[in-house]
Scaffold this motif. Structure first.
Motif, PDB file in Angstrom:
ATOM      1  N   CYS A  47       2.990  -1.496 -14.267  1.00  0.00           N
ATOM      2  CA  CYS A  47       2.243  -2.753 -14.114  1.00  0.00           C
ATOM      3  C   CYS A  47       1.138  -2.859 -15.156  1.00  0.00           C
ATOM      4  CB  CYS A  47       1.649  -2.844 -12.708  1.00  0.00           C
ATOM      5  SG  CYS A  47       2.914  -3.151 -11.486  1.00  0.00           S
ATOM      6  N   GLN A  48       0.488  -1.726 -15.444  1.00  0.00           N
ATOM      7  CA  GLN A  48      -0.564  -1.757 -16.468  1.00  0.00           C
ATOM      8  C   GLN A  48       0.028  -2.086 -17.827  1.00  0.00           C
ATOM      9  OE1 GLN A  48      -1.945   2.093 -15.651  1.00  0.00           O
ATOM     10  NE2 GLN A  48      -3.686   1.388 -14.441  1.00  0.00           N
ATOM     11  N   ALA A  49       1.201  -1.507 -18.096  1.00  0.00           N
ATOM     12  CA  ALA A  49       1.862  -1.776 -19.378  1.00  0.00           C
ATOM     13  C   ALA A  49       2.207  -3.256 -19.476  1.00  0.00           C
ATOM     14  CB  ALA A  49       3.127  -0.923 -19.485  1.00  0.00           C
ATOM     15  N   LEU A  50       2.705  -3.821 -18.377  1.00  0.00           N
ATOM     16  CA  LEU A  50       3.041  -5.252 -18.375  1.00  0.00           C
ATOM     17  C   LEU A  50       1.799  -6.088 -18.687  1.00  0.00           C
ATOM     18  CD1 LEU A  50       5.386  -5.488 -15.238  1.00  0.00           C
ATOM     19  CD2 LEU A  50       6.037  -5.798 -17.614  1.00  0.00           C
ATOM     20  N   LEU A  88      -3.215 -11.480 -12.777  1.00  0.00           N
ATOM     21  CA  LEU A  88      -2.977 -11.967 -11.421  1.00  0.00           C
ATOM     22  C   LEU A  88      -1.580 -11.536 -10.942  1.00  0.00           C
ATOM     23  CD1 LEU A  88      -4.226 -13.893  -9.232  1.00  0.00           C
ATOM     24  CD2 LEU A  88      -2.802 -15.672 -10.226  1.00  0.00           C
ATOM     25  N   PHE A  89      -0.622 -11.650 -11.839  1.00  0.00           N
ATOM     26  CA  PHE A  89       0.762 -11.335 -11.515  1.00  0.00           C
ATOM     27  C   PHE A  89       0.952  -9.825 -11.316  1.00  0.00           C
ATOM     28  CE2 PHE A  89       5.116 -10.382 -12.985  1.00  0.00           C
ATOM     29  CZ  PHE A  89       5.818 -11.070 -12.008  1.00  0.00           C
ATOM     30  N   THR A 128      -1.306  -7.525 -10.608  1.00  0.00           N
ATOM     31  CA  THR A 128      -2.011  -7.026  -9.425  1.00  0.00           C
ATOM     32  C   THR A 128      -1.237  -7.382  -8.162  1.00  0.00           C
ATOM     33  OG1 THR A 128      -4.057  -7.375 -10.622  1.00  0.00           O
ATOM     34  CG2 THR A 128      -4.272  -6.961  -8.290  1.00  0.00           C
ATOM     35  N   GLN A 129      -0.658  -8.594  -8.143  1.00  0.00           N
ATOM     36  CA  GLN A 129       0.168  -8.985  -6.996  1.00  0.00           C
ATOM     37  C   GLN A 129       1.338  -8.024  -6.825  1.00  0.00           C
ATOM     38  OE1 GLN A 129      -0.064 -11.382  -4.666  1.00  0.00           O
ATOM     39  NE2 GLN A 129      -2.090 -11.829  -5.449  1.00  0.00           N
ATOM     40  N   LEU A 130       1.936  -7.652  -7.962  1.00  0.00           N
ATOM     41  CA  LEU A 130       3.064  -6.713  -7.934  1.00  0.00           C
ATOM     42  C   LEU A 130       2.631  -5.376  -7.329  1.00  0.00           C
ATOM     43  CD1 LEU A 130       5.138  -6.731 -11.239  1.00  0.00           C
ATOM     44  CD2 LEU A 130       5.948  -6.993  -8.909  1.00  0.00           C
ATOM     45  N   LEU A 131       1.455  -4.911  -7.752  1.00  0.00           N
ATOM     46  CA  LEU A 131       0.962  -3.625  -7.257  1.00  0.00           C
ATOM     47  C   LEU A 131       0.689  -3.682  -5.754  1.00  0.00           C
ATOM     48  CD1 LEU A 131      -1.360  -2.594 -10.164  1.00  0.00           C
ATOM     49  CD2 LEU A 131       0.484  -1.227  -9.229  1.00  0.00           C
ATOM     50  N   PHE A 132       0.097  -4.773  -5.311  1.00  0.00           N
ATOM     51  CA  PHE A 132      -0.181  -4.905  -3.886  1.00  0.00           C
ATOM     52  C   PHE A 132       1.115  -5.012  -3.087  1.00  0.00           C
ATOM     53  CE2 PHE A 132      -4.637  -6.136  -4.915  1.00  0.00           C
ATOM     54  CZ  PHE A 132      -5.213  -5.115  -4.197  1.00  0.00           C
ATOM     55  N   LEU A 133       2.081  -5.712  -3.661  1.00  0.00           N
ATOM     56  CA  LEU A 133       3.377  -5.835  -2.995  1.00  0.00           C
ATOM     57  C   LEU A 133       3.996  -4.450  -2.817  1.00  0.00           C
ATOM     58  CD1 LEU A 133       5.549  -7.858  -1.988  1.00  0.00           C
ATOM     59  CD2 LEU A 133       6.580  -7.685  -4.233  1.00  0.00           C
ATOM     60  N   HIS A 134       3.882  -3.655  -3.881  1.00  0.00           N
ATOM     61  CA  HIS A 134       4.406  -2.291  -3.866  1.00  0.00           C
ATOM     62  C   HIS A 134       3.734  -1.465  -2.773  1.00  0.00           C
ATOM     63  CE1 HIS A 134       4.419   1.879  -5.709  1.00  0.00           C
ATOM     64  NE2 HIS A 134       5.676   1.626  -5.479  1.00  0.00           N
ATOM     65  N   ARG A 135       2.404  -1.587  -2.654  1.00  0.00           N
ATOM     66  CA  ARG A 135       1.665  -0.863  -1.606  1.00  0.00           C
ATOM     67  C   ARG A 135       2.069  -1.395  -0.228  1.00  0.00           C
ATOM     68  NH1 ARG A 135       1.259   2.941  -3.697  1.00  0.00           N
ATOM     69  NH2 ARG A 135       0.016   3.331  -5.535  1.00  0.00           N
ATOM     70  N   TYR A 136       2.255  -2.722  -0.154  1.00  0.00           N
ATOM     71  CA  TYR A 136       2.544  -3.349   1.144  1.00  0.00           C
ATOM     72  C   TYR A 136       3.892  -2.881   1.689  1.00  0.00           C
ATOM     73  CZ  TYR A 136       2.915  -6.940   4.743  1.00  0.00           C
ATOM     74  OH  TYR A 136       3.038  -7.584   5.941  1.00  0.00           O
ATOM     75  N   ILE A 137       4.823  -2.590   0.788  1.00  0.00           N
ATOM     76  CA  ILE A 137       6.142  -2.106   1.233  1.00  0.00           C
ATOM     77  C   ILE A 137       5.965  -0.846   2.090  1.00  0.00           C
ATOM     78  CG2 ILE A 137       8.285  -1.006   0.433  1.00  0.00           C
ATOM     79  CD1 ILE A 137       8.174  -2.903  -1.965  1.00  0.00           C
ATOM     80  N   PHE A 138       5.097   0.066   1.635  1.00  0.00           N
ATOM     81  CA  PHE A 138       4.871   1.315   2.373  1.00  0.00           C
ATOM     82  C   PHE A 138       4.219   1.042   3.723  1.00  0.00           C
ATOM     83  CE2 PHE A 138       4.905   2.794  -2.064  1.00  0.00           C
ATOM     84  CZ  PHE A 138       5.957   3.671  -1.958  1.00  0.00           C
ATOM     85  N   VAL A 139       3.216   0.157   3.711  1.00  0.00           N
ATOM     86  CA  VAL A 139       2.516  -0.162   4.955  1.00  0.00           C
ATOM     87  C   VAL A 139       3.498  -0.786   5.945  1.00  0.00           C
ATOM     88  CG1 VAL A 139       0.715  -1.616   5.957  1.00  0.00           C
ATOM     89  CG2 VAL A 139       0.324  -0.511   3.768  1.00  0.00           C
ATOM     90  N   LEU A 140       4.282  -1.747   5.461  1.00  0.00           N
ATOM     91  CA  LEU A 140       5.238  -2.448   6.316  1.00  0.00           C
ATOM     92  C   LEU A 140       6.291  -1.482   6.866  1.00  0.00           C
ATOM     93  CD1 LEU A 140       6.232  -5.190   7.395  1.00  0.00           C
ATOM     94  CD2 LEU A 140       7.627  -5.409   5.368  1.00  0.00           C
ATOM     95  N   ALA A 141       6.799  -0.620   5.986  1.00  0.00           N
ATOM     96  CA  ALA A 141       7.850   0.304   6.413  1.00  0.00           C
ATOM     97  C   ALA A 141       7.313   1.291   7.453  1.00  0.00           C
ATOM     98  CB  ALA A 141       8.407   1.042   5.215  1.00  0.00           C
ATOM     99  N   ASP A 142       6.086   1.786   7.248  1.00  0.00           N
ATOM    100  CA  ASP A 142       5.487   2.715   8.217  1.00  0.00           C
ATOM    101  C   ASP A 142       5.351   2.055   9.583  1.00  0.00           C
ATOM    102  OD1 ASP A 142       5.279   4.808   6.547  1.00  0.00           O
ATOM    103  OD2 ASP A 142       3.183   4.502   6.001  1.00  0.00           O
ATOM    104  N   GLU A 143       4.786   0.855   9.560  1.00  0.00           N
ATOM    105  CA  GLU A 143       4.564   0.141  10.828  1.00  0.00           C
ATOM    106  C   GLU A 143       5.901  -0.207  11.493  1.00  0.00           C
ATOM    107  OE1 GLU A 143       2.091  -0.664  12.754  1.00  0.00           O
ATOM    108  OE2 GLU A 143       0.493   0.149  11.534  1.00  0.00           O
ATOM    109  N   THR A 144       6.879  -0.630  10.677  1.00  0.00           N
ATOM    110  CA  THR A 144       8.189  -0.975  11.229  1.00  0.00           C
ATOM    111  C   THR A 144       8.802   0.242  11.911  1.00  0.00           C
ATOM    112  OG1 THR A 144       8.451  -2.483   9.388  1.00  0.00           O
ATOM    113  CG2 THR A 144      10.403  -2.073  10.693  1.00  0.00           C
ATOM    114  N   GLY A 145       8.701   1.383  11.249  1.00  0.00           N
ATOM    115  CA  GLY A 145       9.238   2.625  11.808  1.00  0.00           C
ATOM    116  C   GLY A 145       8.615   2.917  13.166  1.00  0.00           C
ATOM    117  N   ARG A 146       7.285   2.805  13.231  1.00  0.00           N
ATOM    118  CA  ARG A 146       6.582   3.114  14.488  1.00  0.00           C
ATOM    119  C   ARG A 146       6.957   2.123  15.592  1.00  0.00           C
ATOM    120  NH1 ARG A 146       2.189   5.231  11.379  1.00  0.00           N
ATOM    121  NH2 ARG A 146       1.370   3.178  10.921  1.00  0.00           N
ATOM    122  N   ALA A 147       6.910   0.816  15.254  1.00  0.00           N
ATOM    123  CA  ALA A 147       7.173  -0.211  16.266  1.00  0.00           C
ATOM    124  C   ALA A 147       8.608  -0.105  16.785  1.00  0.00           C
ATOM    125  CB  ALA A 147       6.916  -1.594  15.675  1.00  0.00           C
ATOM    126  N   SER A 148       9.552   0.127  15.883  1.00  0.00           N
ATOM    127  CA  SER A 148      10.949   0.190  16.307  1.00  0.00           C
ATOM    128  C   SER A 148      11.194   1.422  17.171  1.00  0.00           C
ATOM    129  CB  SER A 148      11.871   0.251  15.095  1.00  0.00           C
ATOM    130  OG  SER A 148      11.679  -0.878  14.335  1.00  0.00           O
TER     131      SER A 148
END
Lengths: 270, 256
Positions: free
Chosen positions: A143-146, A154-155, A157-177
């Motif tokens: 992302c820094q290279a881009l 803006l683009f 940083t959004q990519l980086l946050f999306l990347h972080r969010y995948i982990f958060v979402l997957a962790d929570e999904t695992g727990r809830a399921s």
């Protein structure tokens, strides 16, 4: 939910590969991003009936995997998994495209089959190249290279946050399921009703956790920029890397090396 | 001038849903003090802490760190001065490896190369986690995560340490490790916690928060000897100050 947790661990493992200490890892991320970009453009611009022309492109992933000491089986597994979805997309090609291209004995090979195989090979190559880029560079550095290549911050940083969010979402999904499964006693629970509520809760919970992580980042001086540990320097090595690979890809795209080699071999051994 | 002073003046915080989390809170914590902010669940402890480095914006009132009022302009300086360790280390550790996580703050401060390496190594050694530097944070135990979370903050060389429930969810050994670690720091320290025995050992001063207001602010021993106050605030004496129901040991009222 073992599969979700396993997928997250795999994703994290891919990220960890970027901490390697090989000459490929040491290259400036911009060179690697540009080479991957030229590679992908060269591969996807091949016509859907050109199978032989695609094969020599495998030299790039093969060389980089070897030089960067990437775990071949692990990568192959992940690439195949992603590519299987692509095959589903092209599944109907043989039914709609009946153009006769080759005749092998009594079997007629139609354009539909060739385009399906071509789609699979192109996805193998492009997905493989992207995985290799992440495995040798890391998502943050990509992302820094881009950003340094002119993509708006803006683009990236959004990519980086999306990347972080995948982990958060997957962790929570695992727990809830897991919680849902344990209380469903091997049945379907309350079906779609409970599932829709679960998805709604997941959104809110991941939202809250993402906000907490963002707060933690702000508390440690985050001001919209991710900083890489390696200081970027685009030198002669990077330039040679970029030029040599790019010229090879363009050459492979323009000239059918497989056909040339085939003619030479059949010329020598008629 | 000292950056180690924390001053909260008539702080009030109302959440967007209308919940009044903090009604009117004022206190001043001076250089080198170790202060516990205790109270029942929902008393407003975490909300209060989050104001100290600008993670939450006050509805009214003021925060001063040293000579600086907390404003948008002073926020970067204040965030370097006030190191915040969050309650859940999983919220604090988000990078692929322990090293990357501890380096995140120093890199944001503008440090590069060997300076970052030095800061990270020093912080990890300080919390006894240098051997974990190459590990991904999600592979660590609860105690290790907590120590690494503290290292991520120490690497920014803060003057004030703010810790939200530092011993929450830890086994007795890991709890003891964290307590010994915190005892060694000479920073100004502010804790929120339900671990009242830890408060007894680490904090000379205690502030009781109840329903968004300060009910008591004074020497820890004095506060823990006030049974009526503790009951009114849904608290109880630390175990070390209670008599033992098994061996009939008398309560130790001399502590701390």
């Amino acid at each position: 939910m073992i599969s979700i947790n396993a997928a997250v661990i795999d994703l994290k493992r891919l990220e960890l590969l970027a901490d390697g200490d090989t000459p490929i890892h040491a290259l400036d991320a911009r060179a690697k991003v540009l080479v991957t970009f030229v590679f992908i453009i060269s591969v996807v611009s091949c016509s859907r009936y050109e199978l032989a022309r695609l094969i020599p492109f495998f030299i790039f992933p093969a060389v980089i995997i070897a030089l960067a000491n990437l775990p071949t089986l692990f990568l192959a597994g992940k690439i195949t998994l992603v590519c299987s979805f692509v095959v589903i997309v092209g599944f109907f090609n043989p039914f709609f495209d009946h153009t006769e291209l080759y005749q092998i004995g009594h079997i007629t090979v139609t354009g539909g089959w060739i385009s399906l195989i071509s789609l699979f090979i192109r996805s193998l190559l492009t997905v493989g190249a992207t995985f290799i880029l992440i495995g040798t560079t890391g998502f943050t550095a990509v992302c820094q290279a881009l950003e340094r290549l002119g993509i708006p911050q803006l683009f990236t940083t959004q990519l980086l946050f999306l990347h972080r969010y995948i982990f958060v979402l997957a962790d929570e999904t695992g727990r809830a399921s897991r919680a849902r499964e344990l209380r469903s006693c091997g049945k379907k629970g309350l079906g779609v009703v409970s599932f829709s509520s679960l998805v709604g809760h997941l959104l809110l919970r991941t939202w809250q956790q993402a906000a907490r992580i963002h707060t933690a980042m702000l508390a440690r001086g985050f001001a919209g920029h991710f900083h890489a540990r390696r200081q970027p320097s685009f030198g002669m090595v990077e330039l040679c890397y970029l030029l040599s690979w790019s010229s090879l890809f363009i050459a492979l795209r323009l000239f059918d090396i497989s056909e040339t080699i085939g003619k030479v071999v059949t010329g020598i051994f008629p | 001038m000292s950056h180690h002073i924390v001053e909260v003046i008539h702080l009030r915080h109302i959440y967007p849903d209308g919940t009044i989390a903090i009604k009117d809170v004022s206190f001043r914590i001076t250089h080198g003090e170790s202060v516990a902010i205790i109270g029942a669940n929902g008393a407003g402890k975490s909300t209060l802490l989050q104001h100290l480095n600008g993670c939450l914006e006050a509805t009214s009132g003021q925060i001063r760190i040293g000579d600086m009022p907390l404003t948008k302009a002073t926020l970067p300086d204040i965030r370097r001065t006030v190191g915040m360790v969050f309650q859940n280390p999983d919220d604090q550790l988000f990078m692929p490896t322990v090293f990357d996580d501890v380096a995140f703050g120093p890199l944001n401060l503008g440090l590069v190369g060997a300076d970052v390496e030095k800061r990270v190594t020093e912080a990890l050694i300080q919390v006894g986690a240098d051997h974990l530097r190459a590990k991904p944070p999600y592979h660590l135990s609860g105690g290790e995560k907590k120590r690494v979370a503290i290292a991520t903050v120490l690497a920014m060389t803060p003057d004030i340490l703010v810790l939200d429930e530092p011993t929450n969810g830890l086994d007795p050994y890991a709890r003891r490790q964290i307590m010994s670690l915190l005892q060694e720091f000479h920073h100004t320290k502010i804790f929120t916690t339900h671990d009242l025995d830890m408060v007894l050992e680490l904090c000379q001063r205690t502030i009781i928060l109840h329903e968004g207001e300060i009910r008591a602010d004074g020497p820890t021993g004095e506060i823990f000897r006030n049974d009526d106050l503790l009951t009114a605030c849904r608290l109880e004496k630390p175990l070390a100050m209670q008599g033992c129901p098994l061996c009939s040991r008398e309560a130790d009222t001399t502590k701390p």
